[in-house]
Write a protein that holds these residues in place. Sequence first.
Motif, mmCIF file in Angstrom:
data_model
loop_
_atom_site.group_PDB
_atom_site.id
_atom_site.type_symbol
_atom_site.label_atom_id
_atom_site.label_comp_id
_atom_site.label_asym_id
_atom_site.label_seq_id
_atom_site.Cartn_x
_atom_site.Cartn_y
_atom_site.Cartn_z
ATOM 1 N N GLU B 16 0.835 -1.204 0.000
ATOM 2 C CA GLU B 16 0.000 0.000 0.000
ATOM 3 C C GLU B 16 0.869 1.254 0.000
ATOM 4 O O GLU B 16 0.693 2.169 -0.782
ATOM 5 C CB GLU B 16 -0.904 -0.003 1.230
ATOM 6 C CG GLU B 16 -1.857 1.160 1.240
ATOM 7 C CD GLU B 16 -2.472 1.397 2.603
ATOM 8 O OE1 GLU B 16 -2.162 0.658 3.545
ATOM 9 O OE2 GLU B 16 -3.245 2.339 2.698
ATOM 10 N N SER B 42 -7.561 -1.729 5.421
ATOM 11 C CA SER B 42 -8.125 -3.066 5.180
ATOM 12 C C SER B 42 -8.655 -3.217 3.753
ATOM 13 O O SER B 42 -8.745 -4.318 3.244
ATOM 14 C CB SER B 42 -9.234 -3.357 6.188
ATOM 15 O OG SER B 42 -10.293 -2.456 5.990
ATOM 16 N N LEU B 45 -5.648 -4.437 1.320
ATOM 17 C CA LEU B 45 -4.825 -5.578 1.735
ATOM 18 C C LEU B 45 -4.554 -6.472 0.543
ATOM 19 O O LEU B 45 -5.453 -6.804 -0.209
ATOM 20 C CB LEU B 45 -5.571 -6.400 2.786
ATOM 21 C CG LEU B 45 -5.533 -5.946 4.234
ATOM 22 C CD1 LEU B 45 -6.214 -7.000 5.078
ATOM 23 C CD2 LEU B 45 -4.118 -5.740 4.695
ATOM 24 N N LEU B 49 -2.599 -10.667 5.834
ATOM 25 C CA LEU B 49 -1.904 -9.529 6.427
ATOM 26 C C LEU B 49 -0.470 -9.504 5.910
ATOM 27 O O LEU B 49 0.095 -10.542 5.616
ATOM 28 C CB LEU B 49 -1.918 -9.672 7.950
ATOM 29 C CG LEU B 49 -3.280 -9.500 8.618
ATOM 30 C CD1 LEU B 49 -3.224 -9.947 10.052
ATOM 31 C CD2 LEU B 49 -3.738 -8.055 8.538
ATOM 32 N N ILE B 67 -3.887 -3.119 11.989
ATOM 33 C CA ILE B 67 -4.701 -2.928 10.787
ATOM 34 C C ILE B 67 -5.535 -1.672 10.964
ATOM 35 O O ILE B 67 -5.856 -1.279 12.090
ATOM 36 C CB ILE B 67 -5.599 -4.159 10.515
ATOM 37 C CG1 ILE B 67 -6.141 -4.110 9.101
ATOM 38 C CG2 ILE B 67 -6.734 -4.254 11.532
ATOM 39 C CD1 ILE B 67 -6.617 -5.430 8.604
#
Lengths: 123, 261
Positions: B16, B42, B45, B49, B67
Amino acid sequence: MKRLLPSLRPRKRYLAIELISEDTTTRGELTREIYFAACSLLGDVSVSECDIKVLGFENGLGIIQCAHTKLSETRAALAVLTQVNRKRATVHVLGVSGTVKGATEKFLEGRVAFSINPLSLKP
Amino acid sequence: MVKREFYDFGVHPAPEGENSPEELVALAKHLGYSGLAFVPHSDKLSPGLPFIPSDGDFEVFKCIRGIELVEENPSKLHGLIGKFRKKVDVLAVHGGSEKVNRAAVENSGVDILNHPSPEMGRGLNQVLAKAAGENEVAIGLSLSALLYSRGFRRVRLLSEYRATLELARKYEVSIVLSSDAMSCFDLRAPREMAAIAELFGMEEDEALASLSTVPTGILARNRPSAGYVRPGVEVVEGFEEGIEEGIEEGIEEGIEEGELP
């Protein structure tokens, strides 16, 4: 010209700084960007009170002077600097001292500026 | 004087963000942090994770799994909170609309409500602040927005943060200062973060606490130590010996009691 008496001279703080940047930078460029960031954040009046000066800057390490009562404002102004010469950069304050000598000896001697691995910066 | 430990509880690593967790950790260590919490959004993603470097030196530098939930629908948000609560040590909610803010502060599974106010006057109010105080939800103020905005927008942001701060003080809500960093160049040293926070009215001590003691508190709540027994009870020293002795004593007592008629 008569020099000002030591007791009448304004008190200063000297910040030993390190520039973490994508590219190398000269003192002039850094000074311009610091003033730009500071004026945009604090305004011309407050910046004049802060008495910010870049006393020296070489190989990513330098010393910046400010008024001793305006330390936190100066730190904030340095922190909001995001780019120098259109290259992203961050100022990291290594330490603060009351004398140039102290700042140099304590924080700058024998230090090499932190560099982010340039290969990893490519998207 | 005890040396403070500083944490940044809002770092977005690759894919990200721009930099890998390792690069962010290297820079954060250099800047004087004791730990980072990686909180990817989230909705962005990659499957599962992201990988967090742990390599066994958690005591030296804490890489914390976290998160930031992005969800507009309150009931779905509660579902996501339940789903991720056991998997992460820091659970943040990406605030914004009144509904989301409300759902987040009323769920005690949430640790941090990040940037509750995208626009002036739509952020925290006394109802939300009270609920946040009761449920121990901290309010996260992200400083990268202050770095990259100029003029009008930065002025609005500063006054919004000032208003949030006053409400938080009144209702005893903790504040977490985080960089919200998308790359290495968004990270700032703890003292610089505190200096920026002083611009919108935080005291120096308050700002440093929101970078050290508040994050440590959240961590302690979600990551029980080895001697953890139950809320509020913890074996601090002689953990293993103490338990063994206790068991032996218990057995002996049991036998004695059993022998009594």
